[in-house]
Motif scaffolding. Structure first.
Motif, PDB file in Angstrom:
ATOM      1  N   ALA A   1       0.866  -1.181   0.000  1.00 32.40           N
ATOM      2  CA  ALA A   1       0.000   0.000   0.000  1.00 32.40           C
ATOM      3  C   ALA A   1       0.894   1.219   0.000  1.00 32.40           C
ATOM      4  O   ALA A   1       1.963   1.210   0.616  1.00 32.40           O
ATOM      5  N   SER A   2       0.472   2.282  -0.686  1.00 35.17           N
ATOM      6  CA  SER A   2       1.324   3.461  -0.759  1.00 35.17           C
ATOM      7  C   SER A   2       0.474   4.692  -1.055  1.00 35.17           C
ATOM      8  O   SER A   2      -0.097   4.824  -2.130  1.00 35.17           O
ATOM      9  N   GLY A   3       0.384   5.575  -0.079  1.00 37.27           N
ATOM     10  CA  GLY A   3      -0.399   6.792  -0.248  1.00 37.27           C
ATOM     11  C   GLY A   3      -0.865   7.311   1.096  1.00 37.27           C
ATOM     12  O   GLY A   3      -0.657   6.674   2.136  1.00 37.27           O
ATOM     13  N   SER A   4      -1.532   8.444   1.084  1.00 36.55           N
ATOM     14  CA  SER A   4      -1.982   9.043   2.337  1.00 36.55           C
ATOM     15  C   SER A   4      -3.072   8.225   3.027  1.00 36.55           C
ATOM     16  O   SER A   4      -3.408   8.485   4.183  1.00 36.55           O
ATOM     17  N   ASN A   5      -3.633   7.248   2.321  1.00 39.40           N
ATOM     18  CA  ASN A   5      -4.630   6.357   2.934  1.00 39.40           C
ATOM     19  C   ASN A   5      -4.001   5.094   3.510  1.00 39.40           C
ATOM     20  O   ASN A   5      -4.701   4.227   4.026  1.00 39.40           O
ATOM     21  N   GLY A   6      -2.680   4.960   3.431  1.00 40.44           N
ATOM     22  CA  GLY A   6      -2.021   3.822   4.023  1.00 40.44           C
ATOM     23  C   GLY A   6      -0.745   3.440   3.305  1.00 40.44           C
ATOM     24  O   GLY A   6      -0.681   3.481   2.072  1.00 40.44           O
TER      25      GLY A   6
END
Length: 278
Positions: A9-14
């Protein structure tokens, strides 16, 4: 010996990054739920039983959401600085907490994890490089500026997860309030496409084979834009854009001398695996 890598997972949501060899692995951050990590690793045929440690970069929710449950369920030690633990308000079992400082080396089986401080608006943030038998993979996200330590470690990487968080024009013209725009592009914020590209083109070693562009903003960037920008300057490096919604494939990072030895050890199968030769 290879290092197998995937951005789960990669991003501001995880955020959650997998790095391992044939026998053991570590996760850097666990910012999605335990259940989601299980599902994504299962789809890749990666075993959580091989995960011997969690390394936490900093205390923001998108990096620690699943830490407590994952650690408790699978009895995975958590390597976390005291300030990060305190500010993250994580409730971990005492025997699973492994105190460490963001400037040192930790051995997990045949894996060596090197931590070093980074510029980010957190209590005690750090980046990591995971190594085995001379093969190095960096996990470099949530970074406000390309400090000398980042450059030093990037120049040693056969592969790296590198933040390319925002496009300058999209951030400038987007709907974020001024204070948030200032925070994102500040010295303790995030790397822009331009900053990440400059690091890549100026300091990548000749043997770098894969670059996984990570922590891409949903509102201030575009995966297609990032892919086109870096692919233009790839010079033989495979460019992967990590998704905020799903896991990447598994990539095997190897020395060039192992080019002829592309078969996996008996009993290990990764249907989504791609090999890289440093």
């Amino acid at each position: 010996m290879s290092l197998f890598i995937s951005a789960l997972a990669s991003g501001s949501n995880g955020n959650c990054y997998y790095v391992g060899n044939q026998h053991e692995a570590v996760l850097v951050d666990a910012g999605i739920s335990c259940k989601e990590i299980e599902m994504r690793m299962s789809r890749l045929q990666l075993s959580l039983q091989k995960v011997k440690a969690l390394f936490i970069s900093h205390e923001h929710t998108d990096h620690i959401k699943g830490v407590a449950n994952l650690s408790k369920k699978y009895r995975i030690p958590v390597y976390i600085t005291p300030d990060t633990l305190r500010n993250g308000r994580l409730f971990l079992e005492k025997e699973l907490i492994k105190d460490f400082r963001p400037s040192g080396v930790t051995s997990i089986g045949n894996l060596t994890i090197t931590a070093f401080p980074k510029w980010h608006d957190a209590a005690d943030p750090c980046s990591f490089m995971v190594s085995t038998n001379g093969v190095n993979v960096g996990v470099f996200t949530d970074i406000g500026t390309t400090c000398p330590q980042l450059i030093h470690h990037f120049r040693q990487c056969h592969a790296a997860f590198l933040e390319a968080n925002y496009d300058d024009h999209m951030l400038d013209t987007g709907g974020y309030p001024y204070y948030l725009k200032h925070r994102i592009r500040g010295e303790k914020g995030h790397l822009s496409n331009k900053q990440a590209l400059e690091l890549f083109t100026t300091y990548r070693p000749a043997y770098m084979s894969h670059l996984v562009l990570s922590h891409i903003s949903k509102n201030n960037n575009c995966p297609k834009l990032v892919n086109e920008l870096f692919s233009t300057h790839a010079a033989g490096v495979k460019i992967i854009v990590a998704s905020r919604y799903e896991e990447t494939k598994v990539y095997a990072i190897q020395h060039e001398v192992l080019r002829e030895k592309t078969s996996l050890p008996k009993g290990i199968q990764f249907p989504q695996l791609e090999f890289a030769f440093a």
